[in-house]
Design a protein around this motif. Structure first.
Motif, PDB file in Angstrom:
ATOM      1  N   GLY A   9       0.811  -1.204   0.000  1.00  0.00           N
ATOM      2  CA  GLY A   9       0.000   0.000   0.000  1.00  0.00           C
ATOM      3  C   GLY A   9       0.847   1.257   0.000  1.00  0.00           C
ATOM      4  N   GLY A  10       0.183   2.392  -0.134  1.00  0.00           N
ATOM      5  CA  GLY A  10       0.906   3.656  -0.136  1.00  0.00           C
ATOM      6  C   GLY A  10       0.033   4.793  -0.598  1.00  0.00           C
ATOM      7  N   LEU A  11       0.688   5.925  -0.836  1.00  0.00           N
ATOM      8  CA  LEU A  11       0.018   7.128  -1.325  1.00  0.00           C
ATOM      9  C   LEU A  11       0.297   7.274  -2.818  1.00  0.00           C
ATOM     10  CD1 LEU A  11      -1.471   9.828  -0.880  1.00  0.00           C
ATOM     11  CD2 LEU A  11       0.764  10.819  -0.299  1.00  0.00           C
ATOM     12  N   VAL A  12      -0.753   7.449  -3.592  1.00  0.00           N
ATOM     13  CA  VAL A  12      -0.604   7.559  -5.044  1.00  0.00           C
ATOM     14  C   VAL A  12      -1.605   8.581  -5.568  1.00  0.00           C
ATOM     15  CG1 VAL A  12      -2.226   5.678  -5.492  1.00  0.00           C
ATOM     16  CG2 VAL A  12      -0.451   6.211  -7.177  1.00  0.00           C
ATOM     17  N   GLN A  13      -1.264   9.223  -6.658  1.00  0.00           N
ATOM     18  CA  GLN A  13      -2.180  10.174  -7.276  1.00  0.00           C
ATOM     19  C   GLN A  13      -3.250   9.445  -8.087  1.00  0.00           C
ATOM     20  OE1 GLN A  13       0.226  12.934  -9.547  1.00  0.00           O
ATOM     21  NE2 GLN A  13       0.342  14.339  -7.813  1.00  0.00           N
ATOM     22  N   ALA A  14      -4.368  10.089  -8.248  1.00  0.00           N
ATOM     23  CA  ALA A  14      -5.431   9.519  -9.065  1.00  0.00           C
ATOM     24  C   ALA A  14      -4.901   9.172 -10.456  1.00  0.00           C
ATOM     25  CB  ALA A  14      -6.591  10.497  -9.179  1.00  0.00           C
ATOM     26  N   GLY A  15      -5.285   7.997 -10.927  1.00  0.00           N
ATOM     27  CA  GLY A  15      -4.795   7.511 -12.204  1.00  0.00           C
ATOM     28  C   GLY A  15      -3.578   6.625 -12.088  1.00  0.00           C
ATOM     29  N   GLY A  16      -2.985   6.587 -10.922  1.00  0.00           N
ATOM     30  CA  GLY A  16      -1.793   5.786 -10.701  1.00  0.00           C
ATOM     31  C   GLY A  16      -2.105   4.324 -10.418  1.00  0.00           C
ATOM     32  N   SER A  17      -1.048   3.574 -10.097  1.00  0.00           N
ATOM     33  CA  SER A  17      -1.165   2.131  -9.884  1.00  0.00           C
ATOM     34  C   SER A  17      -0.431   1.708  -8.618  1.00  0.00           C
ATOM     35  CB  SER A  17      -0.578   1.360 -11.067  1.00  0.00           C
ATOM     36  OG  SER A  17      -1.258   1.652 -12.269  1.00  0.00           O
ATOM     37  N   LEU A  18      -0.914   0.632  -8.053  1.00  0.00           N
ATOM     38  CA  LEU A  18      -0.252  -0.033  -6.926  1.00  0.00           C
ATOM     39  C   LEU A  18      -0.461  -1.526  -7.065  1.00  0.00           C
ATOM     40  CD1 LEU A  18      -1.268   2.114  -3.799  1.00  0.00           C
ATOM     41  CD2 LEU A  18       1.031   1.891  -4.751  1.00  0.00           C
ATOM     42  N   ARG A  19       0.467  -2.289  -6.510  1.00  0.00           N
ATOM     43  CA  ARG A  19       0.337  -3.742  -6.480  1.00  0.00           C
ATOM     44  C   ARG A  19       0.428  -4.203  -5.036  1.00  0.00           C
ATOM     45  NH1 ARG A  19       4.537  -8.465  -8.193  1.00  0.00           N
ATOM     46  NH2 ARG A  19       3.053 -10.010  -9.031  1.00  0.00           N
ATOM     47  N   LEU A  20      -0.655  -4.767  -4.551  1.00  0.00           N
ATOM     48  CA  LEU A  20      -0.688  -5.304  -3.203  1.00  0.00           C
ATOM     49  C   LEU A  20      -0.307  -6.772  -3.212  1.00  0.00           C
ATOM     50  CD1 LEU A  20      -4.020  -3.728  -1.882  1.00  0.00           C
ATOM     51  CD2 LEU A  20      -1.732  -2.716  -2.018  1.00  0.00           C
ATOM     52  N   SER A  21       0.356  -7.185  -2.133  1.00  0.00           N
ATOM     53  CA  SER A  21       0.728  -8.589  -1.962  1.00  0.00           C
ATOM     54  C   SER A  21       0.166  -9.101  -0.646  1.00  0.00           C
ATOM     55  CB  SER A  21       2.243  -8.753  -1.959  1.00  0.00           C
ATOM     56  OG  SER A  21       2.801  -8.334  -3.185  1.00  0.00           O
ATOM     57  N   CYS A  22      -0.136 -10.384  -0.629  1.00  0.00           N
ATOM     58  CA  CYS A  22      -0.636 -11.035   0.575  1.00  0.00           C
ATOM     59  C   CYS A  22       0.110 -12.352   0.730  1.00  0.00           C
ATOM     60  CB  CYS A  22      -2.132 -11.266   0.456  1.00  0.00           C
ATOM     61  SG  CYS A  22      -2.832 -12.250   1.797  1.00  0.00           S
ATOM     62  N   ALA A  23       0.928 -12.446   1.754  1.00  0.00           N
ATOM     63  CA  ALA A  23       1.736 -13.636   1.980  1.00  0.00           C
ATOM     64  C   ALA A  23       1.148 -14.468   3.120  1.00  0.00           C
ATOM     65  CB  ALA A  23       3.166 -13.239   2.314  1.00  0.00           C
ATOM     66  N   THR A  24       1.381 -15.743   3.034  1.00  0.00           N
ATOM     67  CA  THR A  24       0.873 -16.665   4.050  1.00  0.00           C
ATOM     68  C   THR A  24       2.048 -17.448   4.627  1.00  0.00           C
ATOM     69  OG1 THR A  24       0.466 -18.372   2.396  1.00  0.00           O
ATOM     70  CG2 THR A  24      -1.336 -16.893   2.922  1.00  0.00           C
ATOM     71  N   PRO A  25       2.804 -16.860   5.522  1.00  0.00           N
ATOM     72  CA  PRO A  25       3.989 -17.519   6.070  1.00  0.00           C
ATOM     73  C   PRO A  25       3.652 -18.828   6.750  1.00  0.00           C
ATOM     74  CG  PRO A  25       3.936 -15.208   6.694  1.00  0.00           C
ATOM     75  CD  PRO A  25       2.611 -15.530   6.089  1.00  0.00           C
ATOM     76  N   GLY A  26       4.377 -19.864   6.379  1.00  0.00           N
ATOM     77  CA  GLY A  26       4.219 -21.126   7.065  1.00  0.00           C
ATOM     78  C   GLY A  26       2.999 -21.921   6.695  1.00  0.00           C
TER      79      GLY A  26
END
Length: 123
Positions: A9-26
């Motif tokens: 996650g983070g701060l981004v301007q409208a029209g921008g992109s982000l890639r979220l990840s979800c890890a499952t340790p173990g």
């Protein structure tokens, strides 16, 4: 119970992109369907996207269809949410979880919630 770990996650301007990840340790999660939800301040936790364990089916909320893509890498025990063309109304805390119940659209069908990752989209 295993807690999932969201990141990206983070701060981004409208029209921008982000890639979220979800890890499952173990935990090997290839046998589970997974989902992403989001919650804005003062609002309920809403469904965003879900992916079946075999990756045959992917499902999206109408508000993100065509802009977001859910995917998974079973070798890495990780599920992703690629978010493009972000809008200020996408601002929320984003969670991933493991589907245990029958309704992929309902947060009550999910377990192993992480702490979430904040996405903020400025106009």
């Amino acid at each position: 119970q295993v807690q999932l770990v969201e990141s990206g996650g983070g701060l981004v301007q409208a029209g921008g992109s982000l890639r979220l990840s979800c890890a499952t340790p173990g935990r090997t999660f290839s046998t589970y369907a997974m989902g992403w939800f989001r919650q804005a301040p003062g609002k309920e936790r809403d469904f965003v996207a879900a992916i079946e364990r075999s990756d045959i089916g992917r499902y999206y909320a109408e508000s993100v269809k065509g802009r977001f893509t859910i995917s998974r890498d079973n070798a890495k025990n990780t599920v992703y949410l690629q978010m493009n063309s972000l809008k200020p109304e996408d601002t929320a805390l984003y969670y991933c979880a493991r589907q245990l119940g029958s309704s992929r659209w309902d947060a009550r069908s999910y377990v192993d919630w992480g702490q979430g990752t904040q996405v903020t989209v400025s106009s």
